[in-house]
Design a protein around this motif. Sequence first.
Motif: not given
Length: 631
Positions: A433-442, A473-492
């Motif tokens: 759906i994001s067209g493999k575009n990281l900003p859109i996927l974020l 997120l990790t599929t498009l090259g985001v490091k696992p640590m950053a990906a998991h902190l990303f979802v934690l922040y938006f969950g909060l």
Amino acid sequence: MYKRQVTGYFVTSLLVIYVVFHLAYIGGVFLDMGIVIVPLHMRAISLGFALVLTFLLLPASKKRLSWLPWYDVALILMSVASTIYLVRLSPLALEGKAFASNTDCLFAIFLFISVLEAMRRTGVMVVAIIGVLFILYAYSSEHFPGFLWGPGWDIRRLAAFLYMSIDGFYGDAMGVFSVILVPFLVFASLIRATGVGDFFMDLSFALAGWMRGGPAKVSVLASALFGTVSGSSIANVTTTGVITIPLMKKVGFKPAVAGGVEAAASTGGQIMPPVMGAAAFLMAGFLGVPYWDIAVAALIPSILYYLYLLLSVDAESIRSGLKGLPRDQLPSAMRVLARGWHYLVPIIGLVTALGFFHWRPEKCALLGMVLSIVVSFARKETMLGPRKLLHSIEEGARSTLSLGALCGGLGMIIGICGLTGLGINLSSGLVEISGKNLPILLFLTAGSALILGMGMPTAGVYLFLAFLLAPALTTLGVKPMAAHLFVLYFGLAALVTPPVALAAYAAAPIAGASLYDIGWQAMRLSLPLYVVPFLFVYNEGLLLNGSILQIITSTTISVVIMVALVHGVAGSTFFGPIGWQSRIFSLVAAFLLLIPKNIKTTILGLSLFTAVFCFEICRAYQKSKRSIDFR
């Protein structure tokens, strides 16, 4: 009256047995006694306990009854029967069954109904609805198009998978609940009972109470200190907010702003090392890294969050002309530390065991409990005697119940995702759906996290999002640590984002203001929750990963972004209120600096911010000079 007392004693005893059972399992007591409890059985008993206690303690409706209604009795019997059947009468479950018998299906339905009703009563109805939709999807997946297509799974196969294996109701979510969440929530209850909240509050008053808008800054500091231990925004609001919110109102803060400050500060405690509530331990398990790596990576982002919050409070104080409390009304920091340094022992012991000795999290929680009980005897008024200790254990047990039902429901959803391949397909679908575009996927991931996170406790939110969204997120090259902190922040962020905003909901009755007014203020004050995740995805230096130069550069630019956002959103600098032109230029500078890995926009943003900052310094100087000449 006698019946009520007997019922109260019974429930209290059951709550204590429930906690003792978990602690005995974690401490290896059963093994020492020659009793082997396999993980599947442990999780089944843990969920069974949580369900029974939920139906005993939480009524089906607001109408109060003096007796236990028949439907609660039925639900309790169904929960107990499904647990006993799995543990004692169906040993084949340990070997795995491809298809369930009629009797297996009956008890699976008993458990399914009990879990759904328990989730409804504990306020996570959204997860219950999602769980039902996922089961309907698994049953009829052969009729779905594209990446949603599946072979379809009949009732017997679903019952065997969800109820009689370690991949459904009793999956990883229940494993985390029974081994990590229960001991840590009980530890949080014990350390609260020792008076650590009062210690943090006194220390915060001593350090920040004299500043302009002092009570608000006290709220920020106290909530950061206490929130990292409590692991619950709501518990944090109700503990520190009852003191800080009235004081903020007393010195001139509007009720909605006072409630918003407390909600924002309390929410941030769960991203503040060294403890970070329970989320950090869940993340360590997901990523397969030591807990200490999580705490180190989360340090700079959490500092940015509280920097923005403190600057926003300061700007609000300047704009409203608010002052701090007189120093003679504040405690001495040295006296507070001399009187209460022992309160830090459990936290230091916990962090040391985690970070340096690499103990398992559940063992560290046991250590923290023991240290909390020991240090409580340092002062007579905080001593955890038998009655107070039992009360603390009971409170800790009560705080776990909503998570017990939630983790059972999440296990069902995660199990369906694994069985049908929906988890992998959903990640692939988001990428497509994001067209493999990281900003859109974020942005898609952030929006999904905000919606899914509404009305759920932080630990449950993270478990859900880490499984469903982080892999995309990790599929498009985001490091696992950053990906998991990303979802934690938006969950909060869902905790302070209207229309749900549970942290604002907890602050509303204390502040005496509208839930939505507090929610919007909390959202404004929690802006870094929506901004900082994008920063550390593109700048690994913020997670202390990279060269010293990268870390310093990323941190410096991020600090400038926070200051520029405060100027633009709050409309004030360190020197006083600013005009709308400077506010707009500050926001433009922040936006330019947010554009990742573009040296031109970075230089332009820094130049624009510097120009605005220098202009406001000169304007403030000229204003003060005119004021002096006038006098």
